[in-house]
Design a protein around this motif. Sequence first.
Motif, PDB file in Angstrom:
ATOM      1  N   THR A 189      23.315 -10.045  33.768  1.00  0.00           N
ATOM      2  CA  THR A 189      22.954 -10.189  35.177  1.00  0.00           C
ATOM      3  C   THR A 189      21.585 -10.837  35.319  1.00  0.00           C
ATOM      4  O   THR A 189      21.397 -11.737  36.138  1.00  0.00           O
ATOM      5  CB  THR A 189      22.975  -8.819  35.887  1.00  0.00           C
ATOM      6  N   ASP A 190      20.630 -10.392  34.507  1.00  0.00           N
ATOM      7  CA  ASP A 190      19.290 -10.981  34.543  1.00  0.00           C
ATOM      8  C   ASP A 190      19.318 -12.441  34.076  1.00  0.00           C
ATOM      9  O   ASP A 190      18.613 -13.287  34.623  1.00  0.00           O
ATOM     10  CB  ASP A 190      18.306 -10.176  33.697  1.00  0.00           C
ATOM     11  N   GLU A 249      21.822 -14.533  34.401  1.00  0.00           N
ATOM     12  CA  GLU A 249      22.387 -15.312  35.509  1.00  0.00           C
ATOM     13  C   GLU A 249      21.349 -15.533  36.609  1.00  0.00           C
ATOM     14  O   GLU A 249      21.249 -16.628  37.169  1.00  0.00           O
ATOM     15  CB  GLU A 249      23.628 -14.608  36.067  1.00  0.00           C
TER      16      GLU A 249
END
Length: 150
Positions: free
Chosen positions: A117-118, A120
């Motif tokens: 997530t980070d 992305e």
Amino acid sequence: MDTVAKRESKKVEISSAEWQIMRIVWTLKHVTSSEIINLMQKKQNWSDSTIKTLITRLTKKEFLSREKENGRYIYSTTVEEQATMDEYANSLFNDFCAHKSGSVLNELIDSMEISRTDIEMLQQTLAKKAKNAPEHVKCDCLPDGCQDMC
């Protein structure tokens, strides 16, 4: 609330040991010194007095506040975690040569464990930055730049 605004407007000057205390208090929200000591001693081989000294320093620097409750002091933070980390990182990078900040940031990202997530989020941020990024970032080490010295 005045303490939060007052503290956040100053440069974040906090030691590595103090960061360890802050991380505990940010995580637990409201904590006694005994709880901080117990948790820190599971992470570090520090004496009670060392940890108490760090708590006192953080209180004097207005990063922590304390309230007496049932004969014990309860500590909480006066600053937000993300804002404090962001301010500290920006302050640190402001001390680096602007020309080399990108390579330092790249090394940092390469050496850390970060979530998908980070990753992305970083990719999206970089894609936005790329649209208006200069070809080269000028050195700011000397008043007139350093040409090709850096």
